[in-house]
Design a protein around this motif. Structure first.
Motif, PDB file in Angstrom:
ATOM      1  N   SER A 169       0.830  -1.204   0.000  1.00 33.02           N
ATOM      2  CA  SER A 169       0.000   0.000   0.000  1.00 33.02           C
ATOM      3  C   SER A 169       0.861   1.249   0.000  1.00 33.02           C
ATOM      4  N   MET A 170       1.952   1.242   0.771  1.00 32.34           N
ATOM      5  CA  MET A 170       2.814   2.416   0.833  1.00 32.34           C
ATOM      6  C   MET A 170       3.449   2.715  -0.516  1.00 32.34           C
TER       7      MET A 170
ATOM      8  N   THR B  46       2.087   2.076  -3.341  1.00 27.12           N
ATOM      9  CA  THR B  46       0.998   2.640  -4.136  1.00 27.12           C
ATOM     10  C   THR B  46       0.777   4.098  -3.787  1.00 27.12           C
ATOM     11  N   TRP B  47       0.747   4.420  -2.490  1.00 18.51           N
ATOM     12  CA  TRP B  47       0.535   5.811  -2.086  1.00 18.51           C
ATOM     13  C   TRP B  47       1.612   6.724  -2.646  1.00 18.51           C
ATOM     14  N   SER B  48       2.859   6.268  -2.566  1.00 18.40           N
ATOM     15  CA  SER B  48       3.966   7.127  -2.982  1.00 18.40           C
ATOM     16  C   SER B  48       3.859   7.502  -4.452  1.00 18.40           C
TER      17      SER B  48
ATOM     18  N   LEU C  83      -1.778  14.631  -3.131  1.00 17.46           N
ATOM     19  CA  LEU C  83      -2.065  13.299  -3.651  1.00 17.46           C
ATOM     20  C   LEU C  83      -3.006  13.494  -4.831  1.00 17.46           C
TER      21      LEU C  83
ATOM     22  N   LEU D 268      -8.565   9.207   4.280  1.00 15.95           N
ATOM     23  CA  LEU D 268      -7.142   9.491   4.469  1.00 15.95           C
ATOM     24  C   LEU D 268      -6.878   9.723   5.956  1.00 15.95           C
TER      25      LEU D 268
ATOM     26  N   THR E  87      -3.878  11.013   8.479  1.00 18.85           N
ATOM     27  CA  THR E  87      -2.592  11.690   8.573  1.00 18.85           C
ATOM     28  C   THR E  87      -2.253  11.932  10.036  1.00 18.85           C
TER      29      THR E  87
ATOM     30  N   LEU F 230       1.689  10.507   6.219  1.00 17.40           N
ATOM     31  CA  LEU F 230       0.570   9.771   5.642  1.00 17.40           C
ATOM     32  C   LEU F 230       0.502   8.411   6.324  1.00 17.40           C
TER      33      LEU F 230
ATOM     34  N   ASP G 111      -2.579   6.281   6.467  1.00 19.98           N
ATOM     35  CA  ASP G 111      -3.410   5.287   5.770  1.00 19.98           C
ATOM     36  C   ASP G 111      -4.219   5.992   4.693  1.00 19.98           C
ATOM     37  N   LEU G 112      -4.436   5.277   3.594  1.00 23.00           N
ATOM     38  CA  LEU G 112      -5.274   5.773   2.503  1.00 23.00           C
ATOM     39  C   LEU G 112      -6.072   4.589   1.985  1.00 23.00           C
ATOM     40  N   SER G 113      -7.397   4.713   2.011  1.00 19.01           N
ATOM     41  CA  SER G 113      -8.253   3.617   1.560  1.00 19.01           C
ATOM     42  C   SER G 113      -9.394   4.165   0.716  1.00 19.01           C
TER      43      SER G 113
END
Length: 391
Positions: free
Chosen positions: A3-4, A6-8, A54, A65, A67, A147, A149-151
Motif C-alpha cells: 500500500s505504501m 501505491t501511495w507514494s 495526492l 485518508l 494523517t 501519511l 493510511d489511505l483507503s
C-alpha cells in the motif's frame, strides 16, 4: 506492491517520500541537502508539504485518508491550524481543518521547545459520484503530516495527463504564510489558473540564494522556472551588494547548467513597508507578544545603504541589473511590486507587516498568472512571445 508503494506513486510536488514507523513522511528537499545543511529553520519548512498533493483518477465513492500532523507553535501567539483541501475535477469540494497531531511549542523568550504528542487526523470523502473523476488532495502548507493510511472502495490510478512543470523558489510568502489553506497560497492560485504542475520550493526564512537550492532546481524536471529572491536576504541582513550580485549570478549559472533554455523568471520582493528603505535584521515586535497577532519590524537604520547594506529598494535595482547584464533571451525580470505594491498596501495591508493575507495571496497569484500570459514578460519591446508560450 505494498500500500505504501501505491501511495507514494500518487504524491506530486515532493522531492522524496520517506518510510517511517507511522507511514510516509514527505520532504520537499532531497536527502543530500538535508545532510549537507541541516539548519533547523530550513528542515522545519521543507517538511511542511506546501504545494504537495495526492493526485489520482478513480471511480471511488468513498475515500478515507489518515494523517498525523506535527505543528510548530509559539507560546503566547495564536497560529491557525492547517487544512487539507480536496479538489475534484478542479473544484474545491472539501476544506478539512486539521485536528490532533503533535505540537512542538517554542517559548520565544527562553528559546526552549517542548514536545506534546497527539492523535492522528481523519479526512473522509463519502458519497462521491461513481463516475471517473480526477481527485487532488492538497496537504497543508503550514504543518508537517505523515501519511498513515489511505483507503477507497475503488482503485486509485496515478495521473497520466501531462502538464507543464513549474518549479518555483521563494520565501515564506511563496510557502504560504498567512494563507488559511493550501489552495489559497499564491503559487497554487497561479498554477491552477495556468494549468501548471507546481513544484513549490518556497521555504519560510530560507530564500537566501543558497548554492544547494540552485542545484536542486538544476536537477528538477522543469518547463518553467521562477525564483523570488531578496526579502530573506534583507530581513536576515545576510549579504551586502558586493556578495549578493555575484551570488545571484552564480545561482542562475547553476540553474542554467541543467536548464539552458527553459524560461526563467527572476522575481524581486513584493512591497513591504518595514524593509523598503530600512535594512535588516528583521525581528518580532516585542509589543506584539501575547496579543495573538505577531508583528515584525526592521531593526536597521532607515536610509542606511552605506557599505552595501541592502533594502528592498536596492535589491530590486540589483536584480533588474543582473537580468539585463546576462545574454539570455529566455531570462526575464518581474518587479515584485507589480504583484503587490505600495497602493495595494493601503487597501490590503500586511497583517503582520511582512506576510500577505488570504485576499492578498489571491491577488498576487492572479497577477502572476496574468503576467505569465502577457506578451512582454520582461517589460521590453523585444519580448514578443509569452513566457508560457516559450516552454
Amino acid at each position: 506492491m505494498s500500500s505504501m508503494d501505491t501511495w507514494s506513486q500518487l504524491v506530486i510536488g515532493a522531492a522524496e517520500v520517506e518510510r517511517t514507523e507511522r507511514g510516509l513522511r514527505l520532504h520537499r528537499l532531497p536527502a543530500w541537502v538535508r545532510r549537507q545543511f541541516a539548519d533547523g529553520q530550513l528542515m522545519a519548512m521543507q517538511a511542511q508539504p506546501s504545494g504537495v498533493r495526492l493526485a489520482f483518477t478513480t471511480t471511488a465513492t468513498r475515500i478515507d485518508l489518515v494523517t498525523h500532523p506535527v505543528r510548530l507553535a509559539y507560546r503566547g501567539l495564536d497560529r491557525p491550524r492547517g487544512n487539507i483541501d480536496v479538489c475534484i475535477d478542479g473544484e474545491l469540494v472539501l476544506r478539512d481543518p486539521l485536528t490532533g497531531g503533535d505540537i512542538n511549542e517554542v517559548d520565544l523568550q527562553s528559546g526552549q521547545t517542548t514536545h506534546q504528542p497527539g492523535q492522528p487526523h481523519h479526512t473522509h470523502l463519502h458519497g462521491l459520484s461513481a463516475g471517473d473523476k480526477r481527485v487532488e488532495i492538497w496537504l497543508p502548507h503550514n504543518e508537517s503530516v505523515d501519511l498513515v493510511d489511505l483507503s477507497a472502495d475503488a482503485q486509485l490510478q496515478p495521473l497520466t495527463t501531462p502538464a507543464l512543470r513549474w518549479v518555483h523558489h521563494g520565501s515564506s510568502i511563496s510557502q504560504g504564510s498567512n494563507a488559511a489553506a493550501p489552495t489559497q497560497i499564491w503559487p497554487v492560485v497561479a498554477a491552477q489558473q495556468l494549468g501548471l504542475n507546481l513544484r513549490n520550493l518556497g521555504f519560510g526564512g530560507s530564500a537566501l540564494v543558497d548554492p544547494f537550492m540552485a542545484r536542486v532546481i538544476r536537477d528538477s524536471p522543469a518547463d518553467l522556472i521562477s525564483v523570488k529572491l531578496g526579502i530573506n536576504v534583507v530581513n536576515l541582513d545576510g549579504m551586502r551588494s558586493r556578495t549578493f550580485v555575484p551570488a545571484v549570478h552564480g545561482f542562475l549559472d547553476t540553474i542554467r547548467e541543467g536548464h539552458p533554455d527553459v524560461p526563467l523568471l527572476v522575481m524581486s520582493p513584493i512591497y513591504c513597508g518595514i524593509h523598503e528603505n530600512t535594512p535588516g535584521p528583521g525581528a518580532i515586535d516585542p509589543a506584539s507578544l501575547g496579543t495573538g497577532q505577531v508583528r515584525f519590524l526592521a531593526t536597521g537604520r532607515e536610509g542606511d545603504t552605506e557599505l552595501g547594506r541592502l533594502t528592498l529598494s536596492v535589491i530590486r535595482k540589483l536584480l533588474e541589473d543582473v537580468v539585463k547584464s546576462r545574454s539570455d533571451r529566455n531570462l526575464h525580470y518581474l518587479d515584485g511590486t507589480q504583484l503587490y505594491g505600495e497602493k495595494d498596501a493601503v487597501q490590503l495591508p500586511l497583517p503582520d507587516a511582512l506576510h500577505p493575507d488570504v485576499a492578498t495571496h489571491r491577488l498576487i497569484g492572479e497577477r502572476f498568472a496574468k503576467h505569465v500570459r502577457s506578451e512582454r514578460p520582461d517589460g521590453s519591446q523585444e519580448g514578443q512571445r509569452s513566457w508560457l508560450a516559450q516552454a
